[in-house]
Design a protein around this motif. Structure first.
Motif, mmCIF file in Angstrom:
data_model
loop_
_atom_site.group_PDB
_atom_site.id
_atom_site.type_symbol
_atom_site.label_atom_id
_atom_site.label_comp_id
_atom_site.label_asym_id
_atom_site.label_seq_id
_atom_site.Cartn_x
_atom_site.Cartn_y
_atom_site.Cartn_z
ATOM 1 N N MET A 123 0.916 -1.254 -0.014
ATOM 2 C CA MET A 123 -0.031 -0.050 -0.094
ATOM 3 C C MET A 123 0.870 0.971 -0.224
ATOM 4 S SD MET A 123 -2.981 0.862 2.854
ATOM 5 C CE MET A 123 -3.784 -0.582 2.880
ATOM 6 N N VAL A 124 0.540 2.030 -1.007
ATOM 7 C CA VAL A 124 1.360 3.149 -1.133
ATOM 8 C C VAL A 124 0.439 4.592 -0.895
ATOM 9 C CG1 VAL A 124 2.885 4.891 -2.482
ATOM 10 C CG2 VAL A 124 2.605 2.248 -2.825
ATOM 11 N N LEU A 125 0.986 5.295 0.456
ATOM 12 C CA LEU A 125 -0.188 6.764 0.795
ATOM 13 C C LEU A 125 0.863 7.503 0.571
ATOM 14 C CD1 LEU A 125 -1.302 4.830 4.166
ATOM 15 C CD2 LEU A 125 -2.154 4.589 2.033
ATOM 16 N N HIS A 126 0.367 8.252 -0.463
ATOM 17 C CA HIS A 126 0.918 9.736 -0.952
ATOM 18 C C HIS A 126 0.469 10.839 -0.103
ATOM 19 C CE1 HIS A 126 2.663 7.816 -4.631
ATOM 20 N NE2 HIS A 126 1.534 7.156 -4.657
ATOM 21 N N ASP A 127 1.466 11.703 -0.032
ATOM 22 C CA ASP A 127 0.888 13.160 0.746
ATOM 23 C C ASP A 127 0.221 12.938 2.210
ATOM 24 O OD1 ASP A 127 2.219 14.365 -1.459
ATOM 25 O OD2 ASP A 127 0.118 14.309 -2.421
ATOM 26 N N VAL A 128 1.117 11.972 3.123
ATOM 27 C CA VAL A 128 0.432 11.728 4.279
ATOM 28 C C VAL A 128 1.026 13.004 5.267
ATOM 29 C CG1 VAL A 128 0.733 10.135 6.410
ATOM 30 C CG2 VAL A 128 0.700 9.290 4.091
ATOM 31 N N PRO A 129 0.273 13.740 5.928
ATOM 32 C CA PRO A 129 0.683 14.729 6.617
ATOM 33 C C PRO A 129 1.339 14.200 7.881
ATOM 34 C CG PRO A 129 -1.919 14.653 6.350
ATOM 35 C CD PRO A 129 -1.266 13.585 5.901
ATOM 36 N N ASP A 130 2.340 14.828 8.365
ATOM 37 C CA ASP A 130 3.361 14.416 9.290
ATOM 38 C C ASP A 130 3.717 12.887 9.257
ATOM 39 O OD1 ASP A 130 3.078 16.988 10.764
ATOM 40 O OD2 ASP A 130 1.182 16.134 11.442
ATOM 41 N N VAL A 131 4.236 12.561 8.130
ATOM 42 C CA VAL A 131 4.563 11.182 7.668
ATOM 43 C C VAL A 131 5.467 10.401 8.825
ATOM 44 C CG1 VAL A 131 6.495 11.514 6.382
ATOM 45 C CG2 VAL A 131 4.872 9.613 5.995
ATOM 46 N N GLU A 132 6.358 11.102 9.433
ATOM 47 C CA GLU A 132 7.192 10.859 10.433
ATOM 48 C C GLU A 132 6.466 10.384 11.729
ATOM 49 O OE1 GLU A 132 10.048 13.951 10.965
ATOM 50 O OE2 GLU A 132 11.402 13.019 9.248
ATOM 51 N N ASP A 133 5.540 11.125 12.130
ATOM 52 C CA ASP A 133 4.977 10.861 13.219
ATOM 53 C C ASP A 133 4.086 9.532 13.003
ATOM 54 O OD1 ASP A 133 5.859 12.662 14.821
ATOM 55 O OD2 ASP A 133 4.237 14.154 14.348
ATOM 56 N N VAL A 134 3.445 9.406 11.841
ATOM 57 C CA VAL A 134 2.667 8.370 11.540
ATOM 58 C C VAL A 134 3.561 7.126 11.269
ATOM 59 C CG1 VAL A 134 1.044 7.306 9.276
ATOM 60 C CG2 VAL A 134 0.897 9.855 10.353
ATOM 61 N N HIS A 135 4.528 7.340 10.707
ATOM 62 C CA HIS A 135 5.517 6.084 10.654
ATOM 63 C C HIS A 135 5.944 5.557 12.142
ATOM 64 C CE1 HIS A 135 9.768 4.458 9.968
ATOM 65 N NE2 HIS A 135 9.246 3.756 8.962
ATOM 66 N N ARG A 136 6.236 6.511 13.085
ATOM 67 C CA ARG A 136 6.366 6.030 14.333
ATOM 68 C C ARG A 136 5.365 5.597 15.005
ATOM 69 N NH1 ARG A 136 5.187 8.242 18.493
ATOM 70 N NH2 ARG A 136 4.610 10.445 17.608
ATOM 71 N N GLN A 137 4.129 5.909 14.879
ATOM 72 C CA GLN A 137 2.992 5.343 15.554
ATOM 73 C C GLN A 137 2.755 4.067 14.999
ATOM 74 O OE1 GLN A 137 0.009 8.159 15.278
ATOM 75 N NE2 GLN A 137 0.222 9.144 17.402
ATOM 76 N N LEU A 138 3.032 3.761 13.775
ATOM 77 C CA LEU A 138 2.609 2.487 13.031
ATOM 78 C C LEU A 138 3.793 1.340 13.525
ATOM 79 C CD1 LEU A 138 0.854 1.218 11.051
ATOM 80 C CD2 LEU A 138 2.074 2.051 9.152
ATOM 81 N N GLN A 139 4.909 2.020 13.592
ATOM 82 C CA GLN A 139 5.857 1.008 14.176
ATOM 83 C C GLN A 139 5.558 0.647 15.560
ATOM 84 O OE1 GLN A 139 8.377 -0.430 12.765
ATOM 85 N NE2 GLN A 139 8.679 0.787 10.582
ATOM 86 N N GLU A 140 5.193 1.489 16.495
ATOM 87 C CA GLU A 140 4.980 0.863 17.728
ATOM 88 C C GLU A 140 3.536 0.315 17.844
ATOM 89 O OE1 GLU A 140 3.847 4.590 19.909
ATOM 90 O OE2 GLU A 140 6.095 5.371 19.806
ATOM 91 N N LEU A 141 2.779 0.224 16.952
ATOM 92 C CA LEU A 141 1.784 -0.703 16.879
ATOM 93 C C LEU A 141 2.231 -2.112 16.359
ATOM 94 C CD1 LEU A 141 -1.012 1.409 15.123
ATOM 95 C CD2 LEU A 141 -1.252 0.422 17.374
ATOM 96 N N LEU A 142 3.133 -2.015 15.487
ATOM 97 C CA LEU A 142 3.662 -3.510 15.005
ATOM 98 C C LEU A 142 4.429 -4.053 15.923
ATOM 99 C CD1 LEU A 142 4.550 -2.332 11.316
ATOM 100 C CD2 LEU A 142 2.917 -3.796 12.145
ATOM 101 N N LEU A 143 5.265 -3.068 16.825
ATOM 102 C CA LEU A 143 6.080 -3.801 17.815
ATOM 103 C C LEU A 143 5.139 -4.361 18.983
ATOM 104 C CD1 LEU A 143 9.080 -1.396 18.100
ATOM 105 C CD2 LEU A 143 8.935 -3.663 17.323
ATOM 106 N N GLN A 144 3.795 -3.784 19.084
ATOM 107 C CA GLN A 144 3.069 -4.309 20.346
ATOM 108 C C GLN A 144 2.658 -5.565 20.001
ATOM 109 O OE1 GLN A 144 -0.049 -1.322 20.740
ATOM 110 N NE2 GLN A 144 1.458 0.269 21.754
ATOM 111 N N ALA A 145 2.359 -5.818 18.608
ATOM 112 C CA ALA A 145 1.639 -7.144 18.263
ATOM 113 C C ALA A 145 2.861 -8.079 17.696
ATOM 114 C CB ALA A 145 1.002 -6.921 16.711
#
Length: 176
Positions: A135-157
């Motif tokens: 999945m390629v999501l273009h023009d995501v606002p604050d992409v670094e924060d979204v990337h970090r939060q997604l990584q945290e969710l992945l680590l929790q699982a």
């Protein structure tokens, strides 16, 4: 909103609701301004008659194709991240969606070009464990924060196994 309460399964909750950054609308706004300037020029410079109406019709067509349709695409496309999946929904007449369960995600990467850095957005690329393209999501606002939060969710699982896999029915392995 991409997902509402009726689209969620038991125990699932929305962590992030995202839409493309308004950067996606910069060129449509430029085209709209140019079309308006062109309309004023046609009304003031072209004598009353069929030529004026043809000119205004062409400018209206330009506005619909390069302003209204991109705005409608931007308005009807959204991304959601829940505690169990990432979902993309788009479309007005035909609604199209794709979900990737978090336990299927292999890689999350981001890209930020110079213009993206100026606007504070970027592209998020989510690769999963299927043969389909990620999945390629273009023009995501604050992409670094979204990337970090997604990584945290992945680590929790993550179950701590060496393969990084955690199918829903497999028991968690003990971490030593």
């Amino acid at each position: 909103m991409a997902l509402n309460e009726k689209n969620l399964i038991d125990g699932e909750h929305v962590v992030m609701e995202l839409r493309e950054h308004t950067k996606a609308l910069v060129w449509p706004v430029v085209v709209l301004i140019a079309a308006l300037v062109g309309a004023v020029a046609v009304v003031t410079l072209v004598p009353d008659g069929p030529g004026r109406w043809v000119g205004l019709g062409v400018l209206a067509l330009v506005a619909v194709v390069w302003v209204f349709l991109p705005w409608l695409k931007w308005r009807t496309t959204s991304f959601s991240v829940t505690n169990q999946r990432i979902a993309m929904r788009s479309g007005l007449l035909t609604r199209v969606g794709r979900d990737i369960p978090l336990h299927r995600i292999n890689d999350v990467s981001m890209e930020k070009g110079l213009v993206d850095r100026l606007f504070g957005c970027g592209t998020l690329v989510v690769a999963d464990a299927t043969e389909k393209r990620g999945m390629v999501l273009h023009d995501v606002p604050d992409v670094e924060d979204v990337h970090r939060q997604l990584q945290e969710l992945l680590l929790q699982a993550d179950d701590g196994s060496d393969d990084g896999e955690w199918p829903p029915r497999e028991p968690r392995r003990r971490v030593r």
